[in-house]
Design a protein around this motif. Structure first.
Motif: not given
Length: 826
Positions: A635-645, A647-652, A669-675, A678-683
């Motif tokens: 269920r936790g996969a539905w709580v937050y926007p997938l693209d932000l998730q 980007r967070t994983a990638r940066a972290l 900024e790597a997750a929420h800002g101008a830095d 690009p998101i993978p095409a499937t997302l």
């Protein structure tokens, strides 16, 4: 005034008291004017403006001089238009007389008449050219109202608004109704202003009313003491605190943004700066706005011990949110008086109403209490008036970044600045785009500084970058766990080594499942989430604070599974942390509970060599489809926007650690800002959906907000429930009850307001809508609620807890697990 005795007797202001005495309308109007004289004094208006505003306050109930109101009061006849709306009509009818007194153009005066009439929480709305109005007022009343205006103006002969321009009048339109409402509430209190039979002349009565007003304002707790200089803390200042004690203060209203890591002393820094701002005349009090009731309660406890040092005499202090009555700290303060205390105090008058709470010298509450001042709700202008004299301190401002709430906050800052107020925003993880939006709302530009920590003062030439003092715990390493099974294995190992462990889950049902999995593996685990009845949640929180808090004992080898409730509201300290993948700002907040109190538990005392955040996440480099996250989280996969998730994983995982404070800006900024990459095409569809929903939320907020340019009368008011302060899935309040010998009783025990509040629990509407919940017309429930008003019956669903905790098919309640949906989903 001619025919004084006759006029006093003709126009009653209140229903007859127990002794049969009718308080004349003119006496009540003078009561309110006398209170207004006291309340307006600290605002520093020039004498002509001051007298004009007091005169308008005195005329607030001019509509009681009408046949319509008198007949309602004495005979029970329905009013053609309510008396407060008749006030606007009578002022409008006698505009030429008022124009001679106040000056201004006709359109300017008429905009103020609605403000004077709006002391019942909303603007008048009826047409002013209705020819039937004059009939319901009556010829005698029309003449007497004119004479009252002239008679009252003699008490404030310098009254004039002739030098006021349109922009100042616009600000006054939003301030004046709240000012008059406050004066009217105090002036209507019969304990302070008892009914007086017609007799004393107006001048004689006003002289007595002025004495009563001074005592009433003091008794209400609205006589704000002057600010005091002097040190607030007996500690060596940290960099942000030192900066706040030295930064130049600009002229006029001021906005400061404090950005620093969790645990760096931002609250203390804000108090140091607020003290300087008050001493510079930028406010006469404080209002702390927090994202949740739990964080507000925690701030109240901290503020109580400090704010007394900021004033020359004990200030009034209130807690403003829906469950304030349950706070033990607040209950201990209620009913106290500065006459008998050196600490902050709170009168019963202030404590009895959440709206009044904003009138105290110092208030602590949820941000919702402040946001209601910019929504077209009843008494929004009272909230605005209460905030206008305060330094508005918004904590955890990054928690208000959702488009709907961020748009509201921007409007709050605009209106607060327009009233001459100042503000301080506190944050650990604010994206630059959100900072820019808030500064622009204040009318200032953002210099774009990426420094961190940083103190930004709106309008200053540059933000003040501060030294980066490394946390005593050092950087937090980050590692990825592939699934829940890996988390259970890790926690078994670390708990066996004596570590205090935390597993943060995004969803309640996932947290319950995690506890079951840990217990199946032989690992005892505690559980904390928001789906407990309040009585049980408070019990669990108290027990967990005694174990994992700053002075906690018996923590070795213990495991807690919790949801987002641990991110900021509880001061807990863990050796090992596992977390579901969440947006970067949330993960940084969660990591703030890792190796928190190094003074109590230094490295050598920890059972693990260094702090590490273990994140349950799929590999961001392997994204096959849009089920990337759902294969790992439930269920936790539905709580937050997938693209932000993603980007967070990638940066972290690229960074491999959270390095505070130096590395926080880049991570945010790597997750929420101008830095952000690009998101993978499937997302991409998920990103488009999030952005579209964000635009829709912001537009909904703009539609809901008060339209400042339309003036007070142009913003009809509605109940608070019609205009939410935040969006989200609808929730149903379940009121848990159990059977006793005498019938149904609150689950929490005592059959009083506190017992009922402690028995509440919330569940998602979409989860309970299909369940066969107890019928509310069931004889047992109907007997319980027979005396309840309709609004209270609509506010909650009574749920009887039966054998084994059963509520209905598919739903049960357990004191140690909370609400459980028997299908295991939620």
């Amino acid at each position: 005034m001619y025919r004084l005795a006759e006029v006093l007797a003709l126009w009653p202001g209140k229903s007859a008291a127990a002794d049969g005495v009718e308080h004349p309308a003119l006496y009540h109007m003078l009561d309110v004017a006398a209170v207004a004289e006291i309340l307006i004094e600290p605002w520093g208006f020039l004498r002509p403006v001051r007298d004009a505003l007091v005169l308008l306050a005195g005329l607030h109930d001019l509509g009681k001089i009408s046949d319509s109101f008198r007949n309602m009061l004495r005979d029970g006849t329905r009013q053609y238009r309510r008396h407060w709306e008749m006030t606007e009509v009578l002022l409008y009818r006698h505009d030429s007389v008022i124009g001679e007194i106040l000056g201004l153009e006709v359109y300017q005066r008429k905009s103020l008449y609605a403000c004077v009439a709006g002391h019942h929480g909303r603007p008048p709305s009826g047409p002013l050219d209705d020819f039937r109005l004059d009939y319901h007022i009556g010829e005698q009343a029309m003449r007497d109202a004119c004479e009252v205006i002239r008679a009252f103006s003699a008490f404030w002969p310098d009254a004039s608004l002739s030098d006021m321009d349109d922009s100042t009048l616009q600000a006054l339109e939003w301030w004046l109704p709240g000012f008059i409402t406050t004066a009217d509430w105090i002036g209507s209190n019969t304990e302070w202003f008892p009914a007086t039979a017609p007799g004393p002349g107006l001048a004689e009565y006003l002289a007595g009313a002025r004495g009563r007003a001074a005592r009433a304002v003091t008794a209400a707790g609205l006589d704000a003491p002057s600010p005091a200089a002097g040190p607030l803390f007996d500690l060596a200042p940290r960099p942000m605190q030192a900066a706040c004690s030295a930064v130049p203060l600009p002229d006029g209203p001021m906005l400061a943004v404090i950005e620093d890591e969790t645990g760096s002393g931002k609250t203390e820094a804000a108090l140091i700066l607020a003290q300087r701002m008050m001493l510079a005349g930028k406010g006469r009090g404080l209002f702390f706005a927090l994202p949740t009731t739990a964080t507000a309660d925690a701030m109240f406890a901290r503020a109580r011990d400090v704010v007394g040092c900021m004033f020359a005499a004990p200030p009034s202090l209130t807690l403003a949110h829906g469950r304030a009555a349950l706070s033990q700290d607040f209950k201990a303060l209620r009913g106290t008086s500065a006459r008998y205390s050196d600490a902050p105090v709170c009168s019963d008058w202030l404590a009895d109403n959440r709206r009044r709470a904003l009138l105290a010298t110092v208030g602590v509450g949820t941000i919702d209490q402040a946001l209601l001042s910019v929504l077209p709700t009843r008494f929004a202008t009272l909230r605005h008036y209460g905030l206008a004299s305060k330094i508005l301190i918004v904590d955890e401002v990054h928690e208000m970044g959702a488009p709907y709430m961020a748009t509201e906050l921007a409007q709050l800052l605009r209106l607060h600045r327009m009233a001459g107020g100042s503000a301080i925003l506190l944050t650990a993880t604010l994206p630059l785009a959100q900072r820019r939006m808030l500064l622009e709302a204040w009318g200032a530009e953002d210099d774009g500084s990426r420094a961190y920590p940083v103190l930004t003062v709106a309008g200053a030439r540059r933000a003040e970058a501060l030294p980066q003092v490394a946390s005593p715990r050092g950087p937090v390493a980050v590692t990825r766990l592939s699934d829940d099974e890996a988390a259970v294995a890790l926690l078994r190992e670390k708990a066996a080594a004596g570590a205090a462990c935390l597993w943060v889950r995004n969803a309640v049902d996932d947290a319950i499942a995690a506890v079951d999995a840990l217990r199946d593996a032989g690992i005892p685990a505690d559980l904390l989430h928001a789906r407990f009845a309040l009585a049980d949640r408070l019990r669990h929180e108290s027990r967990l604070l005694s174990r994992f808090g700053k002075a906690g004992e018996g923590r070795a080898g213990q495991v807690l599974v919790a949801t987002q409730v641990v991110e900021s509201s509880l001061d807990l300290d863990f050796d090992v942390m596992v977390s579901d993948l969440a947006p970067m700002a949330a993960l940084i907040q969660r990591a703030g509970r890792l190796w928190r109190h190094m003074d109590r538990r230094p490295t050598a005392a920890r059972p693990v060599p260094a702090p590490m955040l273990h994140v349950i996440s799929p590999d961001p480099e392997v994204v096959e489809d849009d089920q990337w996250l759902h294969r790992v989280l439930d269920r936790g996969a539905w709580v937050y926007p997938l693209d932000l998730q993603w980007r967070t994983a990638r940066a972290l995982f690229d960074a491999g650690r959270i390095d505070a404070p130096g590395g926080l800006r880049d991570l945010i900024e790597a997750a929420h800002g101008a830095d952000a990459p690009p998101i993978p095409a499937t997302l991409e569809a998920a990103e488009i959906t999030r952005e579209g929903e964000g635009f829709a939320e912001a537009n909904q907020a703009r539609r809901n907000l008060v339209r400042i340019e339309d003036g007070y009368r142009g913003n009809p008011a509605a109940p608070d429930t019609d205009y939410p302060t935040r969006l989200g899935r609808p929730q149903r309040v379940l009121l848990l009850v159990k059977r006793k010998a005498g019938g149904l009783a609150p689950y929490a025990g005592s059959n009083d307001a506190e017992g009922w509040q402690l028995s509440e629990v919330q569940a998602a509407e979409h989860r309970v809508a299909h369940l066969d919940l107890p019928k509310q017309d069931n004889p047992e429930i109907a007997a319980l609620t027979a005396d309840w008003p309709e609004w209270r019956k609509r506010a909650a669903t009574i749920c009887t807890i039966g054998e084994g905790g059963r509520i209905c098919e598919g739903l049960h309640y357990d004191a140690n697990t909370g609400i459980v949906f028997d299908d295991g989903r939620g």
